[in-house]
Design a protein around this motif. Structure first.
Motif, short mmCIF file in Angstrom:
data_model
loop_
_atom_site.label_atom_id
_atom_site.label_comp_id
_atom_site.label_asym_id
_atom_site.label_seq_id
_atom_site.Cartn_x
_atom_site.Cartn_y
_atom_site.Cartn_z
N GLY A 24 27.21 66.08 -68.50
CA GLY A 24 27.18 67.48 -68.89
C GLY A 24 26.12 67.80 -69.92
O GLY A 24 25.90 68.95 -70.24
N PHE A 25 25.47 66.80 -70.46
CA PHE A 25 24.42 67.02 -71.45
C PHE A 25 23.53 65.79 -71.52
O PHE A 25 23.82 64.77 -70.91
N GLY A 26 22.43 65.93 -72.29
CA GLY A 26 21.59 64.76 -72.53
C GLY A 26 20.17 64.89 -72.02
O GLY A 26 19.28 64.20 -72.51
N LEU A 27 19.91 65.77 -71.03
CA LEU A 27 18.58 65.86 -70.46
C LEU A 27 17.54 66.16 -71.54
O LEU A 27 16.55 65.45 -71.69
N GLY A 28 17.76 67.23 -72.28
CA GLY A 28 16.79 67.63 -73.29
C GLY A 28 16.64 66.61 -74.39
O GLY A 28 15.51 66.31 -74.82
N MET A 29 17.76 66.06 -74.88
CA MET A 29 17.70 65.11 -75.99
C MET A 29 16.97 63.84 -75.59
O MET A 29 16.17 63.29 -76.36
N ALA A 67 33.91 78.98 -61.36
CA ALA A 67 35.09 79.82 -61.17
C ALA A 67 36.07 79.74 -62.34
O ALA A 67 36.77 80.72 -62.62
N HIS A 68 36.14 78.63 -63.02
CA HIS A 68 37.19 78.43 -64.02
C HIS A 68 36.69 78.53 -65.47
O HIS A 68 37.41 78.15 -66.39
N LEU A 69 35.50 79.06 -65.67
CA LEU A 69 34.99 79.20 -67.03
C LEU A 69 35.70 80.34 -67.75
O LEU A 69 36.07 81.34 -67.14
N ASP A 70 35.88 80.19 -69.05
CA ASP A 70 36.46 81.25 -69.86
C ASP A 70 35.38 82.28 -70.17
O ASP A 70 34.41 81.96 -70.87
N ARG A 71 35.53 83.49 -69.67
CA ARG A 71 34.47 84.49 -69.79
C ARG A 71 34.24 84.90 -71.24
O ARG A 71 33.10 85.04 -71.67
N ARG A 72 35.32 85.09 -72.00
CA ARG A 72 35.16 85.53 -73.39
C ARG A 72 34.37 84.51 -74.20
O ARG A 72 33.42 84.85 -74.92
N ALA A 73 34.75 83.25 -74.09
CA ALA A 73 34.07 82.20 -74.85
C ALA A 73 32.62 82.06 -74.42
O ALA A 73 31.71 81.90 -75.25
N THR A 74 32.38 82.14 -73.12
CA THR A 74 31.03 81.98 -72.61
C THR A 74 30.11 83.11 -73.08
O THR A 74 28.99 82.88 -73.55
N LEU A 75 30.58 84.35 -72.97
CA LEU A 75 29.76 85.49 -73.36
C LEU A 75 29.51 85.51 -74.86
O LEU A 75 28.41 85.87 -75.31
N ALA A 76 30.51 85.13 -75.67
CA ALA A 76 30.32 85.10 -77.12
C ALA A 76 29.27 84.07 -77.50
O ALA A 76 28.44 84.30 -78.39
N THR A 77 29.29 82.92 -76.84
CA THR A 77 28.30 81.87 -77.13
C THR A 77 26.91 82.34 -76.74
O THR A 77 25.94 82.14 -77.49
N ASN A 171 30.83 72.07 -67.04
CA ASN A 171 30.17 73.17 -66.34
C ASN A 171 29.79 74.30 -67.28
O ASN A 171 28.74 74.93 -67.10
N MET A 172 30.60 74.55 -68.30
CA MET A 172 30.24 75.57 -69.28
C MET A 172 28.99 75.15 -70.04
O MET A 172 28.09 75.96 -70.29
N ILE A 174 26.56 73.14 -68.99
CA ILE A 174 25.39 73.24 -68.13
C ILE A 174 24.95 74.69 -67.98
O ILE A 174 23.76 75.00 -68.00
N LEU A 175 25.92 75.62 -67.86
CA LEU A 175 25.59 77.03 -67.78
C LEU A 175 24.89 77.51 -69.05
O LEU A 175 23.88 78.23 -69.00
N LEU A 176 25.43 77.13 -70.21
CA LEU A 176 24.83 77.56 -71.49
C LEU A 176 23.42 76.99 -71.64
O LEU A 176 22.52 77.67 -72.14
N PHE A 177 23.22 75.76 -71.20
CA PHE A 177 21.88 75.18 -71.27
C PHE A 177 20.92 75.92 -70.34
O PHE A 177 19.74 76.12 -70.65
N ALA A 178 21.43 76.36 -69.18
CA ALA A 178 20.60 77.11 -68.25
C ALA A 178 20.18 78.45 -68.84
O ALA A 178 19.02 78.87 -68.73
N VAL A 179 21.12 79.15 -69.48
CA VAL A 179 20.81 80.43 -70.12
C VAL A 179 19.79 80.24 -71.22
O VAL A 179 18.82 81.00 -71.35
N THR A 180 19.98 79.20 -72.04
CA THR A 180 19.04 78.91 -73.12
C THR A 180 17.65 78.65 -72.57
O THR A 180 16.65 79.17 -73.08
N SER A 181 17.57 77.84 -71.54
CA SER A 181 16.27 77.48 -70.97
C SER A 181 15.58 78.69 -70.36
O SER A 181 14.36 78.85 -70.50
N ALA A 182 16.34 79.53 -69.67
CA ALA A 182 15.75 80.71 -69.05
C ALA A 182 15.18 81.65 -70.10
O ALA A 182 14.05 82.16 -69.97
#
Length: 249
Positions: A24-29, A67-77, A171-172, A174-182
């Protein structure tokens, strides 16, 4: 650019792409730490490539997994990540010209913290943290992402505190890393900093990362979660510690 540079970069990219898919992490580091330690390319250039590589990794790893991500937590981050990215990019520009050694030391500290956070895994909460808590972790991760294309350690620590399944956490992240990268890629492009060397390295790396990501999904290592954490800890500690010692030595 000599042939040795892209070959070494591709080998590191393949390892990092596989590693991120199964953890779930490590590519960038891994890419930032290893390429900086081996002086393969400038930090600012590699950070731009890492952002584009992360997008490729996410495009293969995420379909059907949200499908199972917490929307509130994801959007706040995400709300914390986006403005901090721009600050991080500007700060990297300011430091790269006059304090390259300091940049490498800070990178080493970030990678080292990424490894330590695996060992100092916090006790899981009984309820989700507040939106403000997720926002703060997003700000810290966005700053790291803007500086080095690495949004990992702060948001990893935050997510692993939550009462969520490991699959949802992975999965959360990976999504956050994708948003950051974009966002980082868009900001760098608008500043006219996506030069031919960055695009060339990215063009070579994306197919390699995509294949390594597929391999990670299709053939994960036969290791327990604890063994994976220990391997990740050792890898990041060696990379981060090596960077710091090289600059201080």
């Amino acid at each position: 650019m000599s042939l040795e540079i892209p070959l070494a970069f591709l080998a590191i990219a393949a390892l990092a792409g596989y590693f991120q898919t199964v953890t779930g992490f490590g590519l960038g580091m891994i890419v930032m730490g290893a390429t900086s330690g081996l002086a393969i390319a400038p930090v600012a250039s590699v950070a731009a490539v890492v952002s584009l590589m992360t997008l490729a990794n996410s495009a293969v790893a995420l379909p059907g997994k949200l499908a199972h991500l917490d929307r509130r937590a994801t959007l706040a981050t995400i709300a914390g990540i986006l403005p901090a990215i721009m600050l991080g990019v500007v700060l990297l520009d300011a430091l790269s010209g006059s304090a390259e050694s300091l940049v490498r030391i800070i990178l080493g500290v970030v990678v080292l913290y990424g490894g330590v956070s695996l060992v100092l895994r916090p006790r899981q909460r009984e309820t989700l943290s507040t939106s403000a808590s997720f926002w703060v972790s997003g700000v810290l991760s966005g700053l790291c992402g803007g500086l080095f294309g690495i949004a990992g350690p702060p948001v990893i620590y935050q997510c692993y505190r939550q009462p969520m399944s490991l699959v949802a956490i992975r999965n959360m992240l990976i999504l956050l890393f994708a948003v950051t990268s974009a966002m980082r890629t868009l900001f760098v492009a608008l500043r006219g900093q996506l030069d031919l060397e960055i695009l060339a390295l990215t063009g070579w790396a994306i197919p390699v990362v995509a294949l390594a990501t597929y391999a990670g999904r299709r053939w994960p290592p036969p290791l327990s979660p604890l063994a994976m954490r220990r391997l990740a800890f050792l890898t990041l500690m060696l990379i981060g510690g090596g960077l710091i010692l090289a600059e201080l030595g």
